[in-house]
Scaffold this motif. Sequence first.
Motif, mmCIF file in Angstrom:
data_model
loop_
_atom_site.group_PDB
_atom_site.id
_atom_site.type_symbol
_atom_site.label_atom_id
_atom_site.label_comp_id
_atom_site.label_asym_id
_atom_site.label_seq_id
_atom_site.Cartn_x
_atom_site.Cartn_y
_atom_site.Cartn_z
ATOM 1 N N VAL A 91 -29.400 31.648 28.018
ATOM 2 C CA VAL A 91 -28.590 30.566 28.337
ATOM 3 C C VAL A 91 -28.118 29.613 27.236
ATOM 4 N N ALA A 92 -29.052 29.125 26.513
ATOM 5 C CA ALA A 92 -28.872 28.093 25.405
ATOM 6 C C ALA A 92 -27.996 28.517 24.366
ATOM 7 N N ILE A 93 -28.268 29.839 23.900
ATOM 8 C CA ILE A 93 -27.351 30.595 23.070
ATOM 9 C C ILE A 93 -26.010 30.904 23.274
ATOM 10 N N ASN A 94 -26.115 31.191 24.611
ATOM 11 C CA ASN A 94 -24.519 31.686 25.076
ATOM 12 C C ASN A 94 -23.764 30.291 25.158
ATOM 13 N N GLN A 95 -24.462 29.043 25.485
ATOM 14 C CA GLN A 95 -23.614 27.940 25.811
ATOM 15 C C GLN A 95 -23.145 27.319 24.285
ATOM 16 N N TRP A 96 -24.193 27.176 23.436
ATOM 17 C CA TRP A 96 -23.821 26.788 22.002
ATOM 18 C C TRP A 96 -22.794 27.674 21.250
ATOM 19 N N THR A 97 -22.966 28.815 21.427
ATOM 20 C CA THR A 97 -22.149 29.972 20.945
ATOM 21 C C THR A 97 -20.720 29.708 21.312
ATOM 22 N N ALA A 98 -20.859 29.451 22.776
ATOM 23 C CA ALA A 98 -19.397 29.221 23.352
ATOM 24 C C ALA A 98 -18.740 27.765 22.999
ATOM 25 N N TYR A 99 -19.536 26.932 22.937
ATOM 26 C CA TYR A 99 -18.925 25.508 22.032
ATOM 27 C C TYR A 99 -18.657 25.725 20.713
ATOM 28 N N ALA A 104 -14.613 25.448 19.622
ATOM 29 C CA ALA A 104 -14.311 24.704 18.661
ATOM 30 C C ALA A 104 -13.555 25.446 17.548
ATOM 31 N N LEU A 105 -13.984 26.380 17.075
ATOM 32 C CA LEU A 105 -13.464 27.107 15.991
ATOM 33 C C LEU A 105 -11.977 27.586 16.350
ATOM 34 N N SER A 106 -11.845 28.075 17.679
ATOM 35 C CA SER A 106 -10.428 28.772 18.222
ATOM 36 C C SER A 106 -9.548 27.347 18.139
ATOM 37 N N LEU A 107 -9.742 26.131 18.507
ATOM 38 C CA LEU A 107 -8.865 24.902 18.647
ATOM 39 C C LEU A 107 -8.525 24.672 17.251
ATOM 40 N N PHE A 108 -9.538 24.623 16.308
ATOM 41 C CA PHE A 108 -9.590 24.259 14.718
ATOM 42 C C PHE A 108 -8.315 25.171 14.281
ATOM 43 N N GLU A 109 -8.426 26.804 14.358
ATOM 44 C CA GLU A 109 -7.992 27.500 13.979
ATOM 45 C C GLU A 109 -6.217 27.594 14.385
ATOM 46 N N LEU A 110 -6.121 27.097 15.607
ATOM 47 C CA LEU A 110 -4.786 26.798 16.465
ATOM 48 C C LEU A 110 -4.206 25.799 15.699
ATOM 49 N N ALA A 111 -4.773 24.736 15.479
ATOM 50 C CA ALA A 111 -4.198 23.503 14.871
ATOM 51 C C ALA A 111 -3.606 23.795 13.462
ATOM 52 N N PHE A 112 -4.365 24.747 12.493
ATOM 53 C CA PHE A 112 -3.950 24.819 11.400
ATOM 54 C C PHE A 112 -3.315 26.416 11.066
ATOM 55 N N LEU A 113 -2.838 26.861 11.847
ATOM 56 C CA LEU A 113 -2.437 28.366 12.072
ATOM 57 C C LEU A 113 -1.538 28.715 11.123
#
Length: 151
Positions: free
Chosen positions: A81-89, A93-102
């Motif tokens: 549960v903890a690993i999945n939640q932190w990995t999801a976050y 965050a990575l996808s939003l960062f990469e979207l911003a600087f695509l």
Amino acid sequence: MAHTPVNHPARPIYRAIGGLTGLYLVVFGVLGVVTTMGDELFAQDDTKVLGQGTNLGFSLLTIVIGAAVLAGTALGRNRDVAINQWTAYGLLALSLFELAFLQTDVNIFNFTIATVIVTMVLGLVLLMVGMYGKVGTEEDQKAWQEARLLL
């Protein structure tokens, strides 16, 4: 957290979905490493694996992330549960960062819009899996149900 269900009836299914997500990440990473072997770590070219832009750096990162999710799924006992939640976050965050600087030179993982979408979806799936996979005692479950009724 009062909103996270304890001993959800479908938790084995959610755990399996988490494992499949981790497996997808590992397979994508391995295919990416095979495809980008010999390239620079953060090359920005037109390399695609499974329809998504990638480079050696992102492929190695997805192998590590997928292995962590698979390890959490194998361990269980709320570690998943903890690993999945932190990995999801992290994936969100990575996808939003990469979207911003695509379309810039800051796109260090050679993302395309398809990679952004898939990474976002995988993050949301892992977040859902993490929220419904919590295991606890009967007292924990009763406390969750009572807290839910108070809301």
